[in-house]
Design a protein around this motif. Structure first.
Motif, PDB file in Angstrom:
ATOM      1  N   LEU A 173      16.434  17.552  36.369  1.00  0.00           N
ATOM      2  CA  LEU A 173      17.558  17.508  37.171  1.00  0.00           C
ATOM      3  C   LEU A 173      17.089  18.113  38.483  1.00  0.00           C
ATOM      4  CD1 LEU A 173      20.302  18.655  34.587  1.00  0.00           C
ATOM      5  CD2 LEU A 173      19.860  16.402  35.667  1.00  0.00           C
ATOM      6  N   THR A 174      16.893  17.160  39.569  1.00  0.00           N
ATOM      7  CA  THR A 174      16.455  17.613  40.657  1.00  0.00           C
ATOM      8  C   THR A 174      17.639  17.761  41.766  1.00  0.00           C
ATOM      9  OG1 THR A 174      16.200  15.422  42.011  1.00  0.00           O
ATOM     10  CG2 THR A 174      14.332  16.030  40.295  1.00  0.00           C
ATOM     11  N   PRO A 175      17.553  18.181  43.070  1.00  0.00           N
ATOM     12  CA  PRO A 175      18.535  18.263  43.766  1.00  0.00           C
ATOM     13  C   PRO A 175      19.234  16.595  44.180  1.00  0.00           C
ATOM     14  CG  PRO A 175      17.011  19.717  44.552  1.00  0.00           C
ATOM     15  CD  PRO A 175      16.511  18.879  43.303  1.00  0.00           C
ATOM     16  N   PHE A 219      14.568  18.778  31.067  1.00  0.00           N
ATOM     17  CA  PHE A 219      15.167  18.561  29.627  1.00  0.00           C
ATOM     18  C   PHE A 219      14.404  17.233  29.062  1.00  0.00           C
ATOM     19  CE2 PHE A 219      18.164  20.460  32.481  1.00  0.00           C
ATOM     20  CZ  PHE A 219      19.088  21.146  31.634  1.00  0.00           C
ATOM     21  N   SER A 220      15.105  17.174  27.736  1.00  0.00           N
ATOM     22  CA  SER A 220      14.685  15.902  27.082  1.00  0.00           C
ATOM     23  C   SER A 220      15.952  15.594  26.430  1.00  0.00           C
ATOM     24  CB  SER A 220      13.439  16.156  26.078  1.00  0.00           C
ATOM     25  OG  SER A 220      13.925  16.874  25.078  1.00  0.00           O
ATOM     26  N   TRP A 221      16.159  14.253  26.318  1.00  0.00           N
ATOM     27  CA  TRP A 221      17.401  13.507  25.598  1.00  0.00           C
ATOM     28  C   TRP A 221      16.771  12.784  24.334  1.00  0.00           C
ATOM     29  CZ3 TRP A 221      19.209   8.128  25.442  1.00  0.00           C
ATOM     30  CH2 TRP A 221      20.482   8.072  25.204  1.00  0.00           C
ATOM     31  N   GLU A 222      17.328  13.504  23.272  1.00  0.00           N
ATOM     32  CA  GLU A 222      16.908  12.694  21.868  1.00  0.00           C
ATOM     33  C   GLU A 222      18.062  11.747  21.143  1.00  0.00           C
ATOM     34  OE1 GLU A 222      14.302  15.830  22.882  1.00  0.00           O
ATOM     35  OE2 GLU A 222      16.312  15.974  22.140  1.00  0.00           O
ATOM     36  N   ALA A 223      17.768  10.614  21.189  1.00  0.00           N
ATOM     37  CA  ALA A 223      18.959   9.753  20.709  1.00  0.00           C
ATOM     38  C   ALA A 223      18.605   8.801  19.516  1.00  0.00           C
ATOM     39  CB  ALA A 223      19.643   8.744  21.909  1.00  0.00           C
ATOM     40  N   LEU A 224      19.332   8.672  18.429  1.00  0.00           N
ATOM     41  CA  LEU A 224      19.306   7.787  17.523  1.00  0.00           C
ATOM     42  C   LEU A 224      19.966   6.590  17.678  1.00  0.00           C
ATOM     43  CD1 LEU A 224      19.690  10.295  14.454  1.00  0.00           C
ATOM     44  CD2 LEU A 224      17.613   8.998  15.253  1.00  0.00           C
ATOM     45  N   VAL A 225      19.456   5.403  17.789  1.00  0.00           N
ATOM     46  CA  VAL A 225      20.069   4.093  18.554  1.00  0.00           C
ATOM     47  C   VAL A 225      20.005   2.943  17.784  1.00  0.00           C
ATOM     48  CG1 VAL A 225      20.020   2.402  20.313  1.00  0.00           C
ATOM     49  CG2 VAL A 225      19.298   4.936  20.729  1.00  0.00           C
ATOM     50  N   ARG A 226      21.206   2.382  17.349  1.00  0.00           N
ATOM     51  CA  ARG A 226      21.085   1.217  16.397  1.00  0.00           C
ATOM     52  C   ARG A 226      21.865  -0.057  17.232  1.00  0.00           C
ATOM     53  NH1 ARG A 226      23.292   1.470  10.164  1.00  0.00           N
ATOM     54  NH2 ARG A 226      21.036   0.891   9.724  1.00  0.00           N
ATOM     55  N   ALA A 264      21.483  21.894  24.014  1.00  0.00           N
ATOM     56  CA  ALA A 264      21.627  22.525  25.243  1.00  0.00           C
ATOM     57  C   ALA A 264      23.147  22.445  25.982  1.00  0.00           C
ATOM     58  CB  ALA A 264      20.374  21.959  26.151  1.00  0.00           C
ATOM     59  N   GLU A 265      23.536  23.651  26.337  1.00  0.00           N
ATOM     60  CA  GLU A 265      24.872  23.659  26.990  1.00  0.00           C
ATOM     61  C   GLU A 265      24.578  23.313  28.566  1.00  0.00           C
ATOM     62  OE1 GLU A 265      25.753  27.456  25.668  1.00  0.00           O
ATOM     63  OE2 GLU A 265      26.507  26.737  23.720  1.00  0.00           O
ATOM     64  N   VAL A 266      25.486  22.259  29.016  1.00  0.00           N
ATOM     65  CA  VAL A 266      25.770  22.203  30.544  1.00  0.00           C
ATOM     66  C   VAL A 266      26.987  21.644  30.705  1.00  0.00           C
ATOM     67  CG1 VAL A 266      23.226  21.031  30.541  1.00  0.00           C
ATOM     68  CG2 VAL A 266      24.965  19.517  29.951  1.00  0.00           C
ATOM     69  N   ASP A 267      27.446  21.648  32.265  1.00  0.00           N
ATOM     70  CA  ASP A 267      28.844  21.450  32.171  1.00  0.00           C
ATOM     71  C   ASP A 267      29.067  19.835  32.178  1.00  0.00           C
ATOM     72  OD1 ASP A 267      27.894  19.911  34.761  1.00  0.00           O
ATOM     73  OD2 ASP A 267      27.953  21.695  35.819  1.00  0.00           O
ATOM     74  N   ARG A 294      16.735  21.935  26.383  1.00  0.00           N
ATOM     75  CA  ARG A 294      16.316  22.274  27.589  1.00  0.00           C
ATOM     76  C   ARG A 294      14.773  22.703  27.088  1.00  0.00           C
ATOM     77  NH1 ARG A 294      18.520  24.740  32.219  1.00  0.00           N
ATOM     78  NH2 ARG A 294      20.539  24.717  31.080  1.00  0.00           N
ATOM     79  N   LYS A 295      13.711  22.669  28.323  1.00  0.00           N
ATOM     80  CA  LYS A 295      12.309  22.982  27.906  1.00  0.00           C
ATOM     81  C   LYS A 295      11.944  24.113  28.751  1.00  0.00           C
ATOM     82  CE  LYS A 295      11.439  18.101  27.083  1.00  0.00           C
ATOM     83  NZ  LYS A 295      10.850  18.240  25.684  1.00  0.00           N
ATOM     84  N   GLU A 296      11.082  24.711  28.293  1.00  0.00           N
ATOM     85  CA  GLU A 296      10.177  25.836  29.126  1.00  0.00           C
ATOM     86  C   GLU A 296       8.626  25.221  29.218  1.00  0.00           C
ATOM     87  OE1 GLU A 296      10.298  29.786  28.420  1.00  0.00           O
ATOM     88  OE2 GLU A 296      12.500  29.795  27.856  1.00  0.00           O
ATOM     89  N   THR A 297       7.986  25.343  30.213  1.00  0.00           N
ATOM     90  CA  THR A 297       6.690  25.168  30.056  1.00  0.00           C
ATOM     91  C   THR A 297       5.818  26.168  30.914  1.00  0.00           C
ATOM     92  OG1 THR A 297       6.413  23.881  32.549  1.00  0.00           O
ATOM     93  CG2 THR A 297       7.513  22.796  30.777  1.00  0.00           C
TER      94      THR A 297
END
Length: 400
Positions: A259-261, A189-196, A225-228, A207-210
């Motif tokens: 997201l590893t075990p 995954f990647s997490w994009e954030a706008l921070v102030r 991306a939808e996660v629980d 969510r990514k595919e490679t």
């Protein structure tokens, strides 16, 4: 009238310039001579950078500041981050912070800082010679070898066993300082954030595919991306811990992780524009122009209320082709006519030579898609994958 200093514009940084224009802001760009020639009429002033190194970008940025003091500074891509941060620090302007910029430019520095902060990441070793790291690598196989400062997966390579490590030592043994990491598995995954001011104004999960091993070149992204709920809490906690460890103040953050075990493992983090049309996907998904938000934050301007959630689901598809000579491009017209396709381009033509895909530069085009529902997006993405194909002929005459 406020003045924005834009360090680097490239091809996909022009929406920053357009956003500044909408806000009534003058734009002073720093670019290489080749790129600067294409900016005529789009910006108010241009300072030419003599090369592509961090040092030369800072030299040119400093020259631009001497010509006219900016009210805000935006770095476009990774080579521009440190120059922008130095100017922001010198002039007391909003920015990520010098610490965050330095960490963005060096993956080994990230590993050291995140280890001290207790943030999940792969076991690793920094080495000036791969041969000297053979014993460590042998005890941690499979491992990933990567440069300290690169983008687009360039130089990232999985080494599966002892024989493969010896081959990499022979091939890359004189490359200089590299990072060797234990390979970790799990969805990426990647997490994009706008921070102030150190606080998240808004964040998104992609969510990514490679292509998978050995080079892990990204071939698709799905935003919003939808996660629980528990996974979302884990991701948000990871993002906050990374921001704190970096000393992140103001700007955009692009955090890549698996997201590893055993929990989330940080791959890398950057404080610049994410690639692969992600900013466009985010704008389409949330109805908020992320380029404009970055410009507003850089200039200290007011922000609108953050989005309440996605208005639509978006994705980018980044096709690859078999190595060889391009003989035909199939399906582009049909893809462009698809009701869920916003933009599509194939960047190779008949007669071009396609090399094996080892970095983002090896992909052959892009498609941006948007749909009101996730199932509609997935159906459209599947249709596009089936339609768009770059046909090549290998030296032995076989086609792919």
């Amino acid at each position: 009238m406020q003045r924005l200093l834009m360090i680097g514009v490239g091809l996909t940084g022009r929406p920053y310039v357009a956003a500044a224009r909408r806000l009534g802001v003058r734009v002073h760009a720093v670019e290489t001579a080749e790129r600067a020639a294409t900016l005529a009429g789009e910006v108010d002033d241009v300072t030419v950078c003599r090369g592509g190194s961090d040092e030369l970008w800072y030299e040119a940025a400093s020259e631009a500041v001497r010509a006219a003091r900016p009210d805000g500074v935006v770095a476009f891509s990774e080579p521009h981050v440190l120059a922008a941060a130095l100017v922001q620090d010198e002039l007391g302007l909003p920015g990520p912070s010098l610490r965050a910029a330095a960490l963005s430019r060096n993956k080994a520095l990230q590993r050291g800082r995140f280890a001290a902060a207790g943030i999940g990441q792969p076991d690793h070793l920094v080495t000036d010679a791969l041969a000297d790291a053979r014993a460590w690598a042998s005890a941690h196989l499979p491992v990933v070898v990567k440069p300290l400062s690169s983008a687009g997966s360039a130089g990232v390579e999985l080494v599966a066993d002892h024989a493969a490590y010896d081959e990499v030592v022979a091939r890359r043994g004189t490359e200089g300082r590299l990072l060797v990491e234990r390979a970790v598995s799990g969805p990426e995954f990647s997490w994009e954030a706008l921070v102030r001011g150190g606080k998240v104004w808004f964040a998104n999960l992609t969510r990514k595919e490679t292509t998978g091993p050995p080079y892990f070149v990204e071939t698709a992204h799905r935003t919003a991306a939808e996660v629980d709920g528990p996974t979302r809490d884990i991701v948000d906690a990871l993002g906050r811990s990374v921001l704190d460890a970096m000393g992140m103040d103001t700007g955009i953050v692009h955090l890549e992780f698996r997201l590893t075990p055993d929990g989330p493992a940080v791959m890398e983090v950057a404080v610049r524009t994410p690639g692969d049309r992600l900013m466009d996907l985010l704008g389409l998904a949330y109805g908020t122009d992320w380029y404009e938000m970055v410009v507003r934050m850089a200039l200290g301007r007011e922000l609108p209320p953050p989005p309440q959630g996605p208005l639509r689901h978006t994705a980018s598809y980044l096709p690859t082709a078999h190595p060889g000579t391009v003989t035909a491009v199939h399906g582009l017209a049909e893809v462009l006519a698809h009701p869920r396709v916003v933009e599509a381009e194939v960047e190779v033509a008949e007669g071009a030579t396609i090399a094996p895909v080892r970095s983002s530069a090896g992909r052959v085009g892009h498609v941006v898609l948007a749909a009101p529902r996730r199932d509609e997006l997935e159906a459209a993405l599947a249709e596009v994958r089936g339609l768009l194909r770059v046909e090549t002929r290998r030296p032995d005459g076989d086609t792919g």
